[in-house]
Scaffold this active site. Structure first.
Site, PDB file in Angstrom:
ATOM      1  N   ARG A 187       0.771  -1.311   7.705  1.00 53.37           N
ATOM      2  CA  ARG A 187       1.099  -0.082   6.976  1.00 53.37           C
ATOM      3  C   ARG A 187       1.995   0.861   7.786  1.00 53.37           C
ATOM      4  O   ARG A 187       2.376   1.916   7.275  1.00 53.37           O
ATOM      5  CB  ARG A 187      -0.188   0.660   6.584  1.00 53.37           C
ATOM      6  CG  ARG A 187      -1.071  -0.098   5.588  1.00 53.37           C
ATOM      7  CD  ARG A 187      -2.024   0.841   4.878  1.00 53.37           C
ATOM      8  NE  ARG A 187      -1.299   1.815   4.068  1.00 53.37           N
ATOM      9  CZ  ARG A 187      -1.881   2.816   3.431  1.00 53.37           C
ATOM     10  NH1 ARG A 187      -3.188   2.993   3.509  1.00 53.37           N
ATOM     11  NH2 ARG A 187      -1.162   3.685   2.714  1.00 53.37           N
ATOM     12  N   CYS A 241      -4.878   9.995  -3.190  1.00 54.97           N
ATOM     13  CA  CYS A 241      -4.058   9.053  -2.411  1.00 54.97           C
ATOM     14  C   CYS A 241      -2.612   8.974  -2.886  1.00 54.97           C
ATOM     15  O   CYS A 241      -1.717   8.613  -2.120  1.00 54.97           O
ATOM     16  CB  CYS A 241      -4.639   7.639  -2.481  1.00 54.97           C
ATOM     17  SG  CYS A 241      -6.345   7.477  -1.957  1.00 54.97           S
ATOM     18  N   ASP A 261       0.801  -1.221   0.000  1.00 60.28           N
ATOM     19  CA  ASP A 261       0.000   0.000   0.000  1.00 60.28           C
ATOM     20  C   ASP A 261       0.838   1.277   0.000  1.00 60.28           C
ATOM     21  O   ASP A 261       0.282   2.374   0.092  1.00 60.28           O
ATOM     22  CB  ASP A 261      -0.920   0.010   1.230  1.00 60.28           C
ATOM     23  CG  ASP A 261      -2.028  -1.026   1.140  1.00 60.28           C
ATOM     24  OD1 ASP A 261      -2.802  -0.959   0.173  1.00 60.28           O
ATOM     25  OD2 ASP A 261      -2.101  -1.908   2.009  1.00 60.28           O
ATOM     26  N   ARG A 307      -9.899   3.653  10.016  1.00 54.67           N
ATOM     27  CA  ARG A 307      -8.444   3.844  10.029  1.00 54.67           C
ATOM     28  C   ARG A 307      -7.983   4.982  10.942  1.00 54.67           C
ATOM     29  O   ARG A 307      -6.817   5.042  11.308  1.00 54.67           O
ATOM     30  CB  ARG A 307      -7.945   4.110   8.607  1.00 54.67           C
ATOM     31  CG  ARG A 307      -8.202   2.967   7.637  1.00 54.67           C
ATOM     32  CD  ARG A 307      -7.457   1.706   8.039  1.00 54.67           C
ATOM     33  NE  ARG A 307      -7.637   0.632   7.082  1.00 54.67           N
ATOM     34  CZ  ARG A 307      -6.910   0.453   5.986  1.00 54.67           C
ATOM     35  NH1 ARG A 307      -5.957   1.303   5.698  1.00 54.67           N
ATOM     36  NH2 ARG A 307      -7.149  -0.552   5.177  1.00 54.67           N
ATOM     37  N   HIS A 315     -11.753   5.995   3.522  1.00 58.53           N
ATOM     38  CA  HIS A 315     -11.297   7.271   4.072  1.00 58.53           C
ATOM     39  C   HIS A 315     -12.295   8.373   3.737  1.00 58.53           C
ATOM     40  O   HIS A 315     -13.122   8.235   2.825  1.00 58.53           O
ATOM     41  CB  HIS A 315      -9.937   7.666   3.472  1.00 58.53           C
ATOM     42  CG  HIS A 315      -8.796   6.826   3.917  1.00 58.53           C
ATOM     43  ND1 HIS A 315      -7.922   6.223   3.028  1.00 58.53           N
ATOM     44  CD2 HIS A 315      -8.364   6.479   5.158  1.00 58.53           C
ATOM     45  CE1 HIS A 315      -7.005   5.545   3.692  1.00 58.53           C
ATOM     46  NE2 HIS A 315      -7.248   5.685   4.989  1.00 58.53           N
ATOM     47  N   GLU A 335      -0.214   9.542   0.434  1.00 61.87           N
ATOM     48  CA  GLU A 335      -0.981  10.566   1.139  1.00 61.87           C
ATOM     49  C   GLU A 335      -1.270  10.170   2.584  1.00 61.87           C
ATOM     50  O   GLU A 335      -1.360  11.029   3.464  1.00 61.87           O
ATOM     51  CB  GLU A 335      -2.299  10.814   0.418  1.00 61.87           C
ATOM     52  CG  GLU A 335      -3.198  11.826   1.124  1.00 61.87           C
ATOM     53  CD  GLU A 335      -4.566  11.933   0.493  1.00 61.87           C
ATOM     54  OE1 GLU A 335      -5.000  13.070   0.233  1.00 61.87           O
ATOM     55  OE2 GLU A 335      -5.210  10.894   0.268  1.00 61.87           O
ATOM     56  N   ASP A 336      -1.392   8.868   2.831  1.00 64.81           N
ATOM     57  CA  ASP A 336      -1.770   8.417   4.168  1.00 64.81           C
ATOM     58  C   ASP A 336      -0.668   8.597   5.195  1.00 64.81           C
ATOM     59  O   ASP A 336      -0.926   8.490   6.397  1.00 64.81           O
ATOM     60  CB  ASP A 336      -2.183   6.942   4.120  1.00 64.81           C
ATOM     61  CG  ASP A 336      -3.500   6.741   3.398  1.00 64.81           C
ATOM     62  OD1 ASP A 336      -4.365   7.628   3.486  1.00 64.81           O
ATOM     63  OD2 ASP A 336      -3.653   5.708   2.718  1.00 64.81           O
TER      64      ASP A 336
END
Length: 403
Positions: free
Chosen positions: A236, A397, A211, A282, A312, A216-217
């Site tokens: 992650r 993302c 991932d 999340r 999200h 962006e996460d």
């Protein structure tokens, strides 16, 4: 993945050559100075180190291939190990070729060289592997030059991992992901950013983290501050280290979300000085509280938004440059919650990246949404991200915009 491994091979080779050549030259120069500038020393010491340098290049190349040059501490360990092993092999071959038997006395001699001539080489290569070697590797693996952060038109991106298809899914059924097509789509996405005035900066490649392309996460950008997030899933959490290193290199101030808080960048939608933050599977309440504490002194207010129908918040809505929030009614828990809400006709059309005050980036899977936004005076740049959409990804993302 062809592109990824190609870049890895090239960056490993050039990093190894750079460290090997500079180590050889620096070590020779040190003895040249130590021997009061006697020219004869240059040839003698250079010959002594020749085989060690050859083996050093080979060993560092291998370390680069397995990812040992991406971080300073792994590169430091790689340099130390390489220096010791290469010097033992190189000096050992030279000694045996000179007619000496490989017995206990010879082995004792080999180890003794580490308090003199080979010791210098080991120290030099250890330092250079962690500095020059790592810098060369990461710059070439990233593939693009950095731009001073003062320009504030930088987009952080990250190459897709070879195991992209193994990415996590929460709300979608798993379908086949064409990784070769994903590579091409990622290149097209990066090109679209660059063609519209953004300079891309690649975060260190993470081939074992499926991932990781959804960079962006990992970060939330609040002006000159980068908030390093804490993923809602254990698998992650390794993604943030390289992202933090890149943010540090850009001169951004670092803040962090700490355990037990979780927060992913895809849950943070910035509209002016307001941060809409998704309370999703999340991002938890403690993560939102921590972000509120970080954001308030920087002039931002945080508004928590329930997210139950998608991964999200920005999988359900984003904002146009004028502040209008767009989303699909089937994905947004309560559209009336927002002061200016525009419903779009396609689920793939909820995510836009504002490239400028009048230009937005949108998935090519949403032509009706593109027409709607064009009718409102926006220039729409469409890119194909279908393989990432299969993994609950979208155009937001795939980058973190520094502005």
């Amino acid at each position: 993945m062809t592109v990824s491994w190609g870049r890895r091979l090239v960056s490993s080779a050039l990093a190894a050559l750079s460290v090997g050549v500079v180590t050889h030259a620096a070590s020779v120069f040190i003895f040249f100075i130590a021997q009061e500038y006697q020219a004869a020393v240059i040839g003698q010491v250079s010959d002594f180190y020749f085989l060690a340098t050859v083996f050093s290049v080979v060993l560092l190349f291998v370390f680069g291939i397995v990812g040992g040059m991406t971080r300073w501490y792994t590169a430091l360990a790689a340099g130390l190990f390489t220096g010791i092993v290469a010097c033992l092999i190189g000096t050992g071959i030279t000694t045996v070729a000179g007619g000496f038997a490989l017995d206990a006395e010879t082995i004792s001699y080999l180890w003794s060289t580490f308090v003199s001539i080979n010791g210098v080489y080991v120290v030099v290569i250890t330092v250079l592997a962690a500095t020059i070697g790592r810098a060369v590797y990461n710059r070439i693996a990233g593939g693009r030059s950095a731009v001073p952060v003062a320009e504030r038109r930088i987009a952080l991106v990250r190459m897709p991992a070879a195991n992209l298809a193994d990415g996590q899914l929460t709300h979608l059924e798993r379908s086949d992901v064409d990784t070769e097509l994903a590579d091409k789509q990622w290149d097209g996405y990066v090109s679209a950013l660059e063609e519209n005035g953004w300079t891309t900066r690649e975060v260190g490649f993470a081939d074992s983290l499926p991932d990781s392309v959804f960079v962006e996460d990992t970060l939330v950008l609040l002006g000159g501050t980068a908030v390093v997030t804490r993923a809602g899933t254990d698998s992650r959490r390794g993604e943030t280290e390289a992202a933090e290193e890149t943010a540090t290199d850009l001169g951004l101030t670092i803040e962090r979300i700490m355990s037990p808080g979780t927060l992913e960048g895809g849950d943070v939608l910035k509209v002016g000085s307001t941060l809409y933050v998704g309370r999703s599977s999340r991002s938890n309440a403690d993560g939102i509280r921590q972000l509120r504490a970080i954001a308030a002194p920087l002039g931002y207010s945080v508004v928590a938004v329930p997210v139950t129908r998608a991964l999200h918040l920005k999988s359900t809505m984003t904002a146009l440059p004028d502040g209008t929030i767009i989303g699909h009614p089937d994905l947004v828990d309560d559209p009336a919650f927002f002061p200016h809400f525009l419903a779009v006709p396609e689920r793939e059309g909820v995510a836009v990246v504002a490239l400028s005050d009048d230009t937005v980036l949108l998935s090519s899977s949403a032509p009706a949404t593109a027409a709607l936004l064009e009718d409102r005076g926006y220039t729409v740049v469409s890119v194909d991200v279908s393989e990432f959409e299969k993994l609950e990804g979208c155009v937001t993302c795939l980058s973190v915009r520094v502005r």
